[in-house]
Design an enzyme around this catalytic site. Structure first.
Site, PDB file in Angstrom:
ATOM      1  N   HIS A   1      35.266 -11.303 -22.897  1.00  0.00           N
ATOM      2  CA  HIS A   1      35.782 -11.761 -21.612  1.00  0.00           C
ATOM      3  C   HIS A   1      36.669 -12.999 -21.725  1.00  0.00           C
ATOM      4  O   HIS A   1      37.622 -13.150 -20.966  1.00  0.00           O
ATOM      5  CB  HIS A   1      34.597 -12.060 -20.695  1.00  0.00           C
ATOM      6  CG  HIS A   1      34.981 -12.312 -19.278  1.00  0.00           C
ATOM      7  ND1 HIS A   1      35.506 -11.330 -18.466  1.00  0.00           N
ATOM      8  CD2 HIS A   1      34.925 -13.438 -18.510  1.00  0.00           C
ATOM      9  CE1 HIS A   1      35.748 -11.830 -17.265  1.00  0.00           C
ATOM     10  NE2 HIS A   1      35.414 -13.106 -17.272  1.00  0.00           N
TER      11      HIS A   1
ATOM     12  N   TYR B   1      33.931 -17.105  -4.670  1.00  0.00           N
ATOM     13  CA  TYR B   1      33.317 -15.776  -4.537  1.00  0.00           C
ATOM     14  C   TYR B   1      33.064 -15.426  -3.072  1.00  0.00           C
ATOM     15  O   TYR B   1      33.408 -14.329  -2.612  1.00  0.00           O
ATOM     16  CB  TYR B   1      32.018 -15.719  -5.332  1.00  0.00           C
ATOM     17  CG  TYR B   1      32.224 -15.687  -6.822  1.00  0.00           C
ATOM     18  CD1 TYR B   1      32.172 -14.499  -7.536  1.00  0.00           C
ATOM     19  CD2 TYR B   1      32.491 -16.854  -7.539  1.00  0.00           C
ATOM     20  CE1 TYR B   1      32.378 -14.454  -8.901  1.00  0.00           C
ATOM     21  CE2 TYR B   1      32.710 -16.836  -8.900  1.00  0.00           C
ATOM     22  CZ  TYR B   1      32.646 -15.625  -9.579  1.00  0.00           C
ATOM     23  OH  TYR B   1      32.870 -15.596 -10.937  1.00  0.00           O
TER      24      TYR B   1
ATOM     25  N   ASP C   1      39.840 -12.668 -15.718  1.00  0.00           N
ATOM     26  CA  ASP C   1      38.828 -13.014 -14.726  1.00  0.00           C
ATOM     27  C   ASP C   1      39.520 -13.303 -13.379  1.00  0.00           C
ATOM     28  O   ASP C   1      40.350 -12.520 -12.937  1.00  0.00           O
ATOM     29  CB  ASP C   1      37.996 -14.204 -15.224  1.00  0.00           C
ATOM     30  CG  ASP C   1      36.702 -14.416 -14.435  1.00  0.00           C
ATOM     31  OD1 ASP C   1      35.683 -13.791 -14.782  1.00  0.00           O
ATOM     32  OD2 ASP C   1      36.722 -15.189 -13.462  1.00  0.00           O
TER      33      ASP C   1
END
Length: 462
Positions: free
Chosen positions: A438, A381, A235
Site C-alpha cells: 500500500h 472519512y 490511498d
C-alpha cells in the site's frame, strides 16, 4: 388462436419489455453523469467568511518542533507502559502485538528521540512552504529540478493518504527531480500535506471531504503558478487525484494512481463477476493479484474496522489517540504491517522492519504527534463517505485525461482494466508489480518512479 398462443405472445411481450428496460438501464450506466458544480472559493476556515480576505502569499514554512514538546514526549515514553499481554502464539492478528510494542517504545525513547535534531534536519531537507487557500493554511513541499539541457520540466502534484504523510515521498522526490536518460522530462514536485494532515490546517466546517479537498489542491497548483500539471497519488491521494481530473480536467495533463479503484455500479458488476470467475476476467499471470469473492469479503471485514469507526465517530477515536504516543504508534504502525503484506500478521513484530526502517516509521508518527493532526486526518472519512458526497455521483462522471494504473501485489485491493475503464476512458498505462504494498512510494520508490516515468512519457507525448 388458442389460449396457449395468447399466453405465449403475452410471455414474449413481457420478456421483450423487461429486456428493453434492462438494456435501457445498462445503456444509461455507460453514459457519463454531469460534472457537479463546486465553488472554487468556498470558505472552510473558522468563523464567518464575511470577514475573510485571502492572503495569497506563498512563504517558507518552518517545521521545527518546540524543545519542550520533545521533552514532554520523552517523559511520556519513560513511563512503564501498562499493556495487556497478547494471546499465546499470536502475532498481529488481533492488532499490534503488545510485546513488540514495548520494543518500539524503547527504541523511540532511547534511540530515536536522542537524535531528534538529526531526524528534524532530515525532514527539513526539502523546501517547505505555506499559503492560505479558502480559509485554510496549506503546507507543502516544493522541489524544483536543476535546469537540464534537453529535459522539459513538468509540474507534478504528489498526494499521500492515511495514515501516511509527506514523509512517504522522501525517497521518490530525489528520483523525480533528477534527469533520467530514459525520459525527456524531469519533474517539479509539489507535495502538500493533505488538509487536516500534518502541518495543513483542517476544515472548521462540515462537508469538507475528498471532493472539496480536490478543489483546494487544484487551487494550490494555480497558486504556485501551474495551470496544467500531472497528478500522482495512492490511498486518499488516488481518490483526490481522481476528483481533480473529474472536476477540473482542463488543468490535468495526466493522472497516475497506485490504488486504481472507484464505485461505479457497472464496475461493481464486473468486480463481482470477476470475484466469482477470476479465470474468465483475469489473465493467468495476474491471478494472484485478485481474491475470490469469499476471500475478498472476509479480508475486507477483517481489515476495515478502522474505516467504519473513522467514517462514523472520528472524534471519539481521535480523542483516544491525541497526546497518547503509545496508542498512536500502535494504531498507525499496525497498518504499516498488514497493508504492506497481509502475511506479516502472523509475525510477532508484524514484519515492520522488513520493508522499512524504524526511523522511517517513527518519522511518520512524529508528524502526526507534533501537529496534533490525528483527529482532523480521520474526519476525512466521515466527510467523504456520506449521503451528501455520494449524491454528487463523482464515480459516474467519465474522465478523459490520460490515466495510468500501477498495481502493487500486496495492496488492499485491485481492479482490472475493464473495471477501471468504466470511469477512466483514456487508460493508456496499466501495470502489475509482484513486489510492494500500500505504501509504494515509501517501500519501493524506485519501482514506482520507473512506472511513473514510463506512464508520463506516454501521457505527455499525446
Amino acid at each position: 388462436m388458442g389460449p396457449f398462443g395468447f399466453f405465449f405472445r403475452l410471455f414474449v411481450g413481457i420478456t421483450v419489455v423487461i429486456a428493453a428496460y434492462f438494456a435501457y438501464k445498462i445503456h444509461n450506466l455507460t453514459l457519463s453523469a454531469p460534472v457537479p458544480h463546486l465553488n472554487d472559493a468556498e470558505y472552510w476556515g473558522p468563523g464567518s467568511a464575511s470577514n475573510y480576505k485571502e492572503n495569497t502569499e506563498v512563504k517558507p514554512f518552518d517545521i521545527s518542533v518546540k524543545p519542550e514538546l520533545i521533552k514532554d514526549l520523552e517523559a511520556q515514553l519513560a513511563r512503564p507502559p501498562i499493556l495487556q499481554e497478547p494471546l499465546e502464539g499470536i502475532g498481529f492478528q488481533y492488532g499490534f502485538n503488545s510485546k513488540y510494542l514495548k520494543d518500539v517504545v524503547k527504541y523511540w525513547r532511547l534511540n530515536y528521540l536522542p537524535k531528534w535534531s538529526e531526524r528534524e534536519a532530515f525532514l527539513k531537507q526539502f523546501p517547505h512552504f505555506e499559503t492560505q487557500i479558502q480559509g485554510l493554511r496549506i503546507h507543502f513541499i516544493h522541489v524544483k529540478p536543476k535546469p537540464t539541457k534537453g529535459k522539459k520540466v513538468v509540474p507534478l502534484l504528489l498526494l499521500h493518504g492515511w495514515p501516511g504523510s509527506v514523509r512517504e515521498f522522501y525517497s521518490i522526490i530525489p528520483l523525480l527531480t533528477k534527469p533520467n536518460p530514459k525520459s525527456d522530462y524531469v519533474f517539479e514536485v509539489i507535495a502538500p500535506s493533505l488538509t487536516g494532515y500534518g502541518w495543513s490546517q483542517g476544515s472548521s466546517k462540515t462537508g469538507f471531504g475528498a471532493i472539496q479537498m480536490a478543489i483546494v489542491m487544484r487551487n494550490l497548483m494555480l497558486r504556485v503558478g501551474h495551470e496544467k500539471f500531472l497528478v500522482q497519488g495512492g490511498d486518499w491521494g488516488s481518490l483526490i487525484g481522481s476528483n481533480i481530473a473529474t472536476l477540473r480536467p482542463q488543468n490535468v495533463l495526466g493522472y497516475h494512481s497506485n490504488l486504481c479503484n472507484h464505485r461505479h455500479p457497472l464496475s461493481t458488476v464486473y468486480h463481482v463477476a470477476r470475484s466469482w470467475l477470476p479465470g474468465v476476467f483475469v489473465k493467468e499471470e495476474h491471478e494472484d493479484f485478485f481474491k475470490t469473492f469469499g476471500e475478498n469479503l472476509f479480508y475486507m471485514m477483517e481489515e476495515s474496522g478502522y474505516f467504519h469507526i473513522q467514517a462514523t465517530k472520528p472524534d471519539t477515536i481521535g480523542t483516544a489517540l491525541l497526546h497518547n504516543p503509545v496508542g498512536l504508534a500502535a494504531y498507525i504502525l499496525e497498518k504499516f504491517s498488514t497493508w504492506t503484506n497481509p502475511k506479516y500478521r502472523i509475525l510477532e513484530d508484524g514484519g515492520l522492519t522488513k520493508r522499512f526502517t524504524m526511523d522511517e516509521l517513527l518519522d511518520n508518527i512524529m508528524i502526526y504527534y507534533v501537529t496534533n493532526s490525528i483527529t482532523t486526518s480521520q474526519r476525512l472519512y466521515s466527510e467523504s463517505f456520506n449521503i451528501a458526497s455520494f449524491a454528487l455521483n463523482m464515480d459516474g462522471v467519465h474522465v478523459h485525461v490520460p490515466t495510468g494504473c500501477a498495481r502493487f501485489i500486496h495492496d488492499l485491493l485491485h481492479s482490472t482494466d475493464t473495471e477501471v475503464a468504466v470511469k477512466f476512458k483514456n487508460l493508456i498505462h496499466s501495470t502489475y508489480h509482484k513486489e510492494g504494498g500500500h505504501f509504494a512510494a515509501m517501500e519501493v520508490p524506485q519501482i514506482l518512479y520507473d512506472d511513473f516515468v514510463v506512464y508520463a512519457n506516454k501521457a505527455l507525448q499525446k
